[in-house]
Scaffold this active site. Structure first.
Site, PDB file in Angstrom:
ATOM      1  N   LYS A 129       0.838  -1.195   0.000  1.00 34.31           N
ATOM      2  CA  LYS A 129       0.000   0.000   0.000  1.00 34.31           C
ATOM      3  C   LYS A 129       0.878   1.251   0.000  1.00 34.31           C
ATOM      4  CE  LYS A 129      -2.104   1.694   3.772  1.00 34.31           C
ATOM      5  NZ  LYS A 129      -1.872   3.161   3.796  1.00 34.31           N
ATOM      6  N   LEU A 171      -5.075   6.966  -1.724  1.00 33.23           N
ATOM      7  CA  LEU A 171      -5.083   8.433  -1.646  1.00 33.23           C
ATOM      8  C   LEU A 171      -6.416   8.991  -1.168  1.00 33.23           C
ATOM      9  CD1 LEU A 171      -3.074   9.394  -4.867  1.00 33.23           C
ATOM     10  CD2 LEU A 171      -2.247   9.007  -2.531  1.00 33.23           C
ATOM     11  N   LYS A 172      -7.433   8.140  -1.074  1.00 33.54           N
ATOM     12  CA  LYS A 172      -8.735   8.543  -0.511  1.00 33.54           C
ATOM     13  C   LYS A 172      -9.255   9.844  -1.127  1.00 33.54           C
ATOM     14  CE  LYS A 172      -7.612   6.561   4.062  1.00 33.54           C
ATOM     15  NZ  LYS A 172      -6.170   6.280   3.869  1.00 33.54           N
ATOM     16  N   LEU A 173      -9.409   9.874  -2.440  1.00 33.80           N
ATOM     17  CA  LEU A 173      -9.841  11.097  -3.110  1.00 33.80           C
ATOM     18  C   LEU A 173     -11.237  11.521  -2.633  1.00 33.80           C
ATOM     19  CD1 LEU A 173      -8.666  10.600  -6.803  1.00 33.80           C
ATOM     20  CD2 LEU A 173      -7.402  11.477  -4.832  1.00 33.80           C
ATOM     21  N   HIS A 174     -11.388  12.820  -2.417  1.00 30.66           N
ATOM     22  CA  HIS A 174     -12.657  13.384  -1.940  1.00 30.66           C
ATOM     23  C   HIS A 174     -12.708  14.836  -2.393  1.00 30.66           C
ATOM     24  CE1 HIS A 174     -15.607  14.051   1.687  1.00 30.66           C
ATOM     25  NE2 HIS A 174     -16.119  14.400   0.521  1.00 30.66           N
ATOM     26  N   THR A 188     -13.377  17.000 -10.565  1.00 31.61           N
ATOM     27  CA  THR A 188     -11.977  16.925 -10.162  1.00 31.61           C
ATOM     28  C   THR A 188     -11.545  15.488  -9.902  1.00 31.61           C
ATOM     29  OG1 THR A 188     -12.024  19.136  -9.199  1.00 31.61           O
ATOM     30  CG2 THR A 188     -10.316  17.647  -8.393  1.00 31.61           C
TER      31      THR A 188
END
Length: 237
Positions: free
Chosen positions: A33, A61-64, A69
């Protein structure tokens, strides 16, 4: 269920990882990871290098962000050829659907990466969730709600505690991925985790993958620790 525990490479740079990987047989293919700490220091080249060493990469990266975007970001990340990546379920169905769209469009060859959504962090307690996030329900109900939203969005699964895996499988499907951090062998230090489970417990509860960091990376003998956790995860001990 993947037979390999995913090793959380929570190191500051490539040099530290190189030293850590020297404890492992050179030709052994690991599942690792790469999280924010490492990716923000080393950039995409760290993924390329790990893949060149024969390892599979979960890019955590836990995109939010707004749907457009996240879609654009996923379109770019897909080109790295990682095995798995993720977003935050709290971004909602539109954002998760956009992430999947970007990932599919950005995958130029082979199978697209597995896409999963973070529900509630395993470092979060129910009291913290209710007080800090203003969510007026049980932690398990919050996790189940996010899991059902992820499934509705077309995602492959979620990041959750193994404690919630059984309930999630009942609410979704048997092949819905439950990736579970917060894994600690018996007697290991819990650290900043709140909802922890042993490798054997995670397997019994229906986890699809387990992520293990400090019990391996901080061990006196990382390879031996890895092998013991791997055996327990696979029901061999």
């Amino acid at each position: 269920m993947d037979k390999r525990p995913i090793i959380a490479l929570d190191f500051p740079n490539r040099e530290a990882i190189t030293k850590f990987l020297q404890h492992f047989p050179e030709k052994e293919s690991l599942y690792v990871k790469v999280g924010m700490e490492l990716f923000y220091q080393e950039g995409p080249t760290i993924v390329t290098w790990l893949k060149s060493c024969g390892h599979d990469v979960f890019l955590d990266l836990k995109l939010h962000d707004i749907p457009n975007t996240v879609e654009s970001a996923m379109r770019g990340l897909a080109k790295l050829g990682v095995a798995m990546t993720n977003v935050h379920a709290a971004g909602g169905v539109r954002m998760m659907s956009s992430a999947l769209k970007g990932l599919e469009e950005g995958t130029v060859e082979g199978k697209r990466p597995v896409l999963i959504a973070v529900t509630q962090l395993t470092s979060t307690s129910e009291d913290e969730m209710q007080h800090d996030q203003g969510i007026d329900r049980s932690l398990e109900n919050s996790v189940l709600h996010y899991a059902k939203m992820a499934e509705k969005s077309g995602l492959d699964g979620v990041v959750c505690s193994a404690l919630e895996a059984t309930a999630i499988k009942k609410q979704t499907s048997d092949d819905f991925v439950c990736l579970t951090p917060g894994i600690r062998p018996l007697g290991a230090a819990v650290g900043d985790q709140k909802r922890v489970v042993t490798p054997e417990g995670a397997r019994a509860l229906g986890a699809s993958y387990i992520v293990v960091g400090r019990p391996i990376t901080k061990a006196d003998n990382p390879y031996q620790a890895y092998q013991e956790i791997k055996q327990e995860w696979n029901g061999e001990i």
